[in-house]
Scaffold this active site. Structure first.
Site, PDB file in Angstrom:
ATOM      1  N   ASP A  40       1.244   8.220   7.455  1.00 16.18           N
ATOM      2  CA  ASP A  40       2.169   7.292   6.796  1.00 16.18           C
ATOM      3  C   ASP A  40       2.259   7.702   5.321  1.00 16.18           C
ATOM      4  OD1 ASP A  40       3.450   5.144   5.616  1.00 16.18           O
ATOM      5  OD2 ASP A  40       1.906   3.674   6.054  1.00 16.18           O
ATOM      6  N   HIS A  99      -3.343  -6.111   2.085  1.00 12.77           N
ATOM      7  CA  HIS A  99      -2.496  -7.126   2.715  1.00 12.77           C
ATOM      8  C   HIS A  99      -3.221  -8.466   2.855  1.00 12.77           C
ATOM      9  CE1 HIS A  99       0.234  -3.894   4.759  1.00 12.77           C
ATOM     10  NE2 HIS A  99       0.326  -3.914   3.447  1.00 12.77           N
ATOM     11  N   ASP A 119      -4.690   0.924  11.417  1.00  9.53           N
ATOM     12  CA  ASP A 119      -4.206   1.595  10.205  1.00  9.53           C
ATOM     13  C   ASP A 119      -5.142   1.235   9.057  1.00  9.53           C
ATOM     14  OD1 ASP A 119      -2.966   2.662   8.028  1.00  9.53           O
ATOM     15  OD2 ASP A 119      -1.167   1.400   8.112  1.00  9.53           O
ATOM     16  N   HIS A 131       8.136  -1.458   9.775  1.00  8.54           N
ATOM     17  CA  HIS A 131       8.477  -2.413   8.710  1.00  8.54           C
ATOM     18  C   HIS A 131       7.652  -2.092   7.474  1.00  8.54           C
ATOM     19  CE1 HIS A 131       4.812  -5.190   9.677  1.00  8.54           C
ATOM     20  NE2 HIS A 131       4.528  -3.922   9.812  1.00  8.54           N
ATOM     21  N   LYS A 157       9.542   5.093   7.711  1.00  4.20           N
ATOM     22  CA  LYS A 157       9.948   3.924   6.915  1.00  4.20           C
ATOM     23  C   LYS A 157      11.157   4.317   6.079  1.00  4.20           C
ATOM     24  CE  LYS A 157       5.297   1.956   6.186  1.00  4.20           C
ATOM     25  NZ  LYS A 157       4.085   2.096   5.325  1.00  4.20           N
ATOM     26  N   GLU A 196       1.400  -9.570   6.841  1.00  2.71           N
ATOM     27  CA  GLU A 196       2.153  -9.161   8.027  1.00  2.71           C
ATOM     28  C   GLU A 196       1.944 -10.121   9.194  1.00  2.71           C
ATOM     29  OE1 GLU A 196       1.527  -4.957   8.710  1.00  2.71           O
ATOM     30  OE2 GLU A 196       2.698  -4.454   6.920  1.00  2.71           O
ATOM     31  N   SER A 238       0.872  -1.178   0.000  1.00  3.43           N
ATOM     32  CA  SER A 238       0.000   0.000   0.000  1.00  3.43           C
ATOM     33  C   SER A 238       0.912   1.232   0.000  1.00  3.43           C
ATOM     34  CB  SER A 238      -0.930  -0.013   1.210  1.00  3.43           C
ATOM     35  OG  SER A 238      -0.206   0.063   2.409  1.00  3.43           O
ATOM     36  N   GLU A 255      -3.708   5.475  12.256  1.00  2.00           N
ATOM     37  CA  GLU A 255      -2.753   5.806  11.192  1.00  2.00           C
ATOM     38  C   GLU A 255      -3.484   5.893   9.857  1.00  2.00           C
ATOM     39  OE1 GLU A 255       0.506   2.991  11.067  1.00  2.00           O
ATOM     40  OE2 GLU A 255       0.728   3.261   8.912  1.00  2.00           O
ATOM     41  N   LYS A 309       6.436  -0.724  14.816  1.00  3.13           N
ATOM     42  CA  LYS A 309       5.453  -1.552  14.109  1.00  3.13           C
ATOM     43  C   LYS A 309       6.200  -2.624  13.347  1.00  3.13           C
ATOM     44  CE  LYS A 309       2.230  -0.270  11.152  1.00  3.13           C
ATOM     45  NZ  LYS A 309       1.494   0.509  10.115  1.00  3.13           N
ATOM     46  N   GLU A 330      -4.993  -2.725   8.905  1.00  2.00           N
ATOM     47  CA  GLU A 330      -4.273  -3.260  10.066  1.00  2.00           C
ATOM     48  C   GLU A 330      -4.994  -3.001  11.390  1.00  2.00           C
ATOM     49  OE1 GLU A 330      -0.257  -1.698   9.976  1.00  2.00           O
ATOM     50  OE2 GLU A 330      -0.194  -1.897   7.788  1.00  2.00           O
TER      51      GLU A 330
HETATM   52  P1  PGA Z   1       2.901  -1.315   3.169  1.00  2.00           P
HETATM   53  O1  PGA Z   1       1.934  -1.224   4.419  1.00  2.00           O
HETATM   54  O2  PGA Z   1       4.244  -1.721   3.641  1.00  2.00           O
HETATM   55  O3  PGA Z   1       2.228  -2.329   2.292  1.00  2.00           O
HETATM   56  O4  PGA Z   1       2.912   0.051   2.550  1.00  2.00           O
HETATM   57  C1  PGA Z   1       2.354  -0.784   5.676  1.00  2.00           C
HETATM   58  C2  PGA Z   1       1.548   0.391   6.155  1.00  2.00           C
HETATM   59  O5  PGA Z   1       0.665   0.920   5.455  1.00  2.00           O
HETATM   60  O6  PGA Z   1       1.792   0.844   7.269  1.00  2.00           O
HETATM   61 ZN    ZN Z   2       0.316   2.556   7.071  1.00  2.00          ZN
END
Ligand code: PGA
Ligand code: ZN
Length: 427
Positions: A314, A156, A244, A367, A339, A207, A43, A287, A390, A166
């Site tokens: 994010d 996911h 999230d 992650h 990230k 995940e 995503s 998030e 996370k 999430e």
């Molecule tokens: P992604 O998802 O690593 O697939 O972008 C993680 C997130 O959105 O926090």
């Molecule tokens: Zn996110």
């Protein structure tokens, strides 16, 4: 001791989804070595630095990274040869300038990041200190509260489960990281029993969280509350919840399309929805509640919920200082997700954390849904004292490796270790 770079070598390896990614080995003249592997999102935010893929559909459906590997082995290796690895900021700047674009699309953020991380590892190894101490110094003693994604939805889970991506448990009531990890794992296993009892599937998503078909985006919250209680903990007091929704993924032409609930909502409707969820459940973090360019919506969200819970950007901020600065100026959130591969160098990632901390914003190191067993982010979290990490469910090797590394760090710190605990989440 010569901490100058002798050689840099990249290769194509596979990530946790079986998709190619890049791994880099660096060797110094003194013989010290550093290895790092780069993660990859599903995503992904549109404003992220560019992950270079080959596009040759005959190999890995176009997802190979041999071009990025080549860029490391030739251009980048040539540029950095003989440089002192202790100058992380200079190495990163040289690569940014060599790339020459604003989003690293020429050499690839994956190529640049692999080298940047391998350099930090080689430097730590040359100095014979753990990575978290090399990056954070002797004051790096704060162990994060793990934010464990135990139910997966959205992209996911191939949209077979909730729209929200999430559902995380946050065991902030524990007395140390080791305890927090145990509480999280016990709750995860209790959830598996709850799901079985209610006739749900217990297959897991990218995940490591469960991904059963559900009839609403609220149902996973009820299942998680049951699991926390089954495991013997008190929701809210011992274990909080973070969500999230990754809402950019279901944002279409100005509306939020909730498939499980059969409706399209405005930003204001979404804020109402979140407010009622926060009232009903012990949610402490939200998030990407709204989409990556919905700045007006975010303002409404922050004015409604910003003094109650952590509102994390994010896809909105993509670990990019310019976007975080705008967020601070426009007062749209109070925390930022961090990230490494969204921005593409270790130095820029550290600068993003520092900016957030300067304004008393939360910073959560994270992650990606495509991971390797590289545990760089565990060390980074402690180095920066963010108090939050996370790294998915306590399940799947690439997820637990980060948590296991934190166990090692906690042991290494001994009595100096401090657990972030509940106060990291109190607003
Ligand atoms: P992604 O998802 O690593 O697939 O972008 C993680 C997130 O959105 O926090
Ligand atoms: Zn996110």
């Amino acid at each position: 001791m010569r901490t100058t770079i002798k050689s840099i070598r990249a290769r194509e390896i596979l990530d946790s989804r079986g998709t190619p990614t890049i791994e880099v080995d660096m060797e110094l003249d003194c013989g010290a070595r550093g290895r790092a592997a780069v993660p990859s999102g599903a995503s992904t935010g549109v404003h992220e630095a560019v992950e270079l893929r080959d596009g040759d559909t005959k190999k890995y459906g176009g997802k190979g990274v041999l071009g990025a590997v080549d860029n490391v082995n030739n251009e980048i290796a040539g540029e950095l040869a003989g440089q002192d690895v202790l100058n992380q900021a200079l190495l990163d700047k040289l690569m940014i300038d060599l790339d020459g674009t604003h989003n690293k699309n020429r050499l690839g953020a994956n190529a640049i990041l692999g080298v940047s991380m391998a350099a930090a590892r080689a430097a730590a190894s040359a100095l014979n200190v753990p990575l978290y101490k090399y990056l954070g110094g002797s004051n790096a003693v704060l162990l994060p509260v793990p934010m464990m994604n135990i139910m997966n939805g959205g992209v996911h889970a191939n949209w077979q489960s909730a729209d929200f991506q999430e559902y995380m448990i946050v065991p902030y009531g524990a007395h140390g990281f080791r305890d927090a990890l145990r509480w999280g794992s016990e709750t995860y296993h209790a959830l598996k029993k709850v799901l079985k009892k209610e006739g749900h599937s217990t297959g897991v998503g990218d995940e490591g969280g469960f991904a059963p078909g559900v009839s609403s985006n609220e149902e996973p919250l009820d299942l998680i509350i049951k699991a926390i209680e089954e495991a013997g903990y008190e929701p809210g007091r011992d274990i909080g919840i973070a969500i999230d929704p990754a809402s950019s993924e279901f944002y279409r032409d100005g509306g939020y399309l909730l498939r499980t609930e059969g409706g399209e909502l405005t930003a204001a409707d979404m804020v109402e929805k979140y407010d009622s969820l926060v009232t009903k459940y012990p949610i402490v973090v939200l998030e990407d509640g709204l989409a990556e360019d919905d700045w007006d919506g975010w303002k409404i969200l922050n004015s409604r919920l910003g003094d109650k819970i952590e509102l994390v950007g994010d896809d909105l901020f993509v670990t990019n200082i310019e976007r975080i600065e705008r967020g601070i100026k426009e007062d749209v959130a109070n925390a930022v997700l961090i990230k490494l591969n969204q921005i593409g160098t270790v130095s820029e990632t550290i600068a993003a954390v520092r900016l957030a901390q300067k304004y008393a914003w939360g910073a959560m190191v994270s992650h990606r849904s495509g991971e390797t067993v590289d545990s760089f982010i565990a060390d980074l979290t402690v180095a920066m004292g963010t108090g939050h990490l996370k790294s998915g469910a306590p399940c799947r090797g690439e997820r637990v490796e980060k948590y296991n590394q934190l166990l090692r760090i906690e042991e290494d710190l001994g009595e100096a270790a401090v657990f972030a605990g509940r106060k990291a989440f109190v607003r």
